[in-house]
Write an enzyme that holds these catalytic residues in place. Structure first.
Site, mmCIF file in Angstrom:
data_model
loop_
_atom_site.group_PDB
_atom_site.id
_atom_site.type_symbol
_atom_site.label_atom_id
_atom_site.label_comp_id
_atom_site.label_asym_id
_atom_site.label_seq_id
_atom_site.Cartn_x
_atom_site.Cartn_y
_atom_site.Cartn_z
ATOM 1 N N ASN A 140 -0.564 4.717 -2.616
ATOM 2 C CA ASN A 140 -1.431 4.879 -3.783
ATOM 3 C C ASN A 140 -2.516 3.805 -3.795
ATOM 4 O O ASN A 140 -2.773 3.162 -4.809
ATOM 5 C CB ASN A 140 -0.617 4.855 -5.076
ATOM 6 C CG ASN A 140 -1.407 5.395 -6.260
ATOM 7 O OD1 ASN A 140 -2.420 6.060 -6.089
ATOM 8 N ND2 ASN A 140 -0.951 5.099 -7.472
ATOM 9 N N GLU A 186 -2.108 7.949 1.487
ATOM 10 C CA GLU A 186 -2.965 7.649 0.339
ATOM 11 C C GLU A 186 -3.527 6.228 0.450
ATOM 12 O O GLU A 186 -3.333 5.382 -0.421
ATOM 13 C CB GLU A 186 -2.221 7.874 -0.987
ATOM 14 C CG GLU A 186 -3.170 8.328 -2.071
ATOM 15 C CD GLU A 186 -2.503 8.841 -3.340
ATOM 16 O OE1 GLU A 186 -3.243 9.058 -4.302
ATOM 17 O OE2 GLU A 186 -1.273 9.029 -3.374
ATOM 18 N N ASP A 245 4.282 12.176 2.358
ATOM 19 C CA ASP A 245 4.323 12.742 1.019
ATOM 20 C C ASP A 245 3.981 14.226 1.157
ATOM 21 O O ASP A 245 2.836 14.590 1.370
ATOM 22 C CB ASP A 245 3.304 12.013 0.141
ATOM 23 C CG ASP A 245 3.203 12.578 -1.255
ATOM 24 O OD1 ASP A 245 3.924 13.545 -1.562
ATOM 25 O OD2 ASP A 245 2.389 12.056 -2.044
ATOM 26 N N HIS A 300 5.181 5.658 -5.692
ATOM 27 C CA HIS A 300 6.203 6.115 -4.756
ATOM 28 C C HIS A 300 7.036 4.920 -4.308
ATOM 29 O O HIS A 300 6.585 3.771 -4.400
ATOM 30 C CB HIS A 300 5.582 6.737 -3.505
ATOM 31 C CG HIS A 300 4.835 8.006 -3.741
ATOM 32 N ND1 HIS A 300 5.270 9.231 -3.296
ATOM 33 C CD2 HIS A 300 3.650 8.244 -4.370
ATOM 34 C CE1 HIS A 300 4.412 10.165 -3.624
ATOM 35 N NE2 HIS A 300 3.409 9.599 -4.285
#
Length: 256
Positions: free
Chosen positions: A10, A36, A149, A247
Site C-alpha cells: 500500500n 502496490e 494480492d 495487508h
C-alpha cells in the site's frame, strides 16, 4: 529451505516509514514479492531497489501513485520478465516474474473492483486474459509460485463476514468460481490451504471501523503454485506483530 514472502505494501514509501525494510533484514527470505508500490522508477531509492543485498525487479504503473509490483531475490535471477503481454494491465504494473534455476517466482497484483462498476468490469477482463496466461505458464513445465494480492476471497472461511459480502467485489460468485478453476481445472494449488486447511487466517483488513482490532478480515493474498513446489510447503504464517500496510505479509517456507 526457501522462504517466500508476499506483501502488499500500500505504498513502498509508506511501508518503508513503518519499518518494512528493517523487518525484511530479519526474515532470511529467498524471495519477497511486493505489490502496490505506488511509485515510479524516479521515486525508488537504493534501499528500495536493492535492500540488504537483494536483487530487485519491478513493474511500474504508467499512472503515478498507482499499483506496481516487484520481486526481491537473494540470488541474481537467470531471467526477469515485466508484464504478461496484455497492454491494458501491463500499463498498470501488475506482473513481475523472475526465474532462478528451476523455480519461477511471480508477484501479481490483480485489480480490485470495489471502487466502481467500471473497475469491476476491468477486473473481469483481467480474469479473462490471466487464466490463459496461467495455462501457458503451467505448460512451461517449471515449478512456479505466483504470490500476491488476488483481491478475491475464495471460500467462506476466507473472510469473517462472508454472508453480508456475497454481492460485493472480492467475494462475487463469478470471482470465486474463477479461483476454483485455477485449482480444479489448471491443477494449481492454494499453498496456504495445503499447510493450514482450516485456519481462519486473514491478510487484509478494511481501514473502516475496528476491522483490524476485531480481526474482521479477508484472505486475499495467496501463494498459488504448481503441485511439485506446493507439496514441499511445510510452514505458513501471517505476520501481524507490526503493521506496514492494510495487508499483512504472508510467509511460506518450502523444503528443498
Amino acid at each position: 529451505m526457501p522462504r517466500i514472502i508476499s506483501a502488499n505494501l500500500n505504498g513502498i514509501r509508506s511501508a518503508h516509514k513503518k519499518g518494512f525494510f528493517n523487518w525484511i533484514a530479519s526474515q532470511n527470505a529467498d524471495f519477497i514479492c511486493v505489490q502496490e508500490l505506488k511509485a515510479q522508477q524516479a521515486d525508488m531509492t537504493e534501499e528500495f531497489l536493492a535492500p540488504h543485498g537483494y536483487h530487485g525487479h519491478f513493474h511500474y504503473a504508467e499512472k503515478k501513485g498507482y499499483s506496481g509490483t516487484g520481486v526481491y531475490s537473494r540470488t541474481r535471477p537467470d531471467a526477469a520478465r515485466i508484464g504478461f503481454g496484455c497492454l491494458e494491465f501491463d500499463n498498470e504494473g501488475r506482473y513481475t516474474r523472475v526465474d532462478c534455476g528451476d523455480l519461477t517466482v511471480i508477484s501479481v497484483y490483480c485489480p480490485s473492483g470495489s471502487s466502481s462498476p467500471e473497475r469491476q468490469e476491468a477486473k473481469f477482463r483481467f480474469m479473462d486474459v490471466f487464466l490463459p496466461h496461467l495455462q501457458e505458464l503451467k505448460a512451461e513445465g517449471r515449478e512456479v509460485v505466483i504470490c500476491g494480492d488476488w483481491n478475491i476471497a475464495h471460500k467462506e472461511i476466507d473472510l469473517k463476514n462472508w454472508k453480508s459480502n456475497q454481492k460485493n467485489s472480492g467475494f462475487l460468485p463469478e470471482e470465486r468460481a474463477w479461483m476454483t478453476r485455477l485449482f480444479d481445472e489448471l491443477g494449481l494449488v492454494d499453498v496456504h490451504r495445503v499447510v493450514a486447511p482450516e485456519a481462519a487466517d486473514y491478510t487484509w483488513w478494511s481501514n473502516r471501523g475496528q476491522a483490524w482490532a476485531k480481526n474482521v478480515g479477508w484472505r486475499i493474498d495467496y501463494h498459488v503454485a504448481t503441485p511439485g513446489i506446493a507439496s514441499r510447503a511445510h510452514a505458513v504464517s501471517v505476520y501481524k506483530d507490526e503493521r506496514f500496510s492494510d495487508h499483512a505479509p504472508l510467509i511460506i517456507d518450502y523444503a528443498l
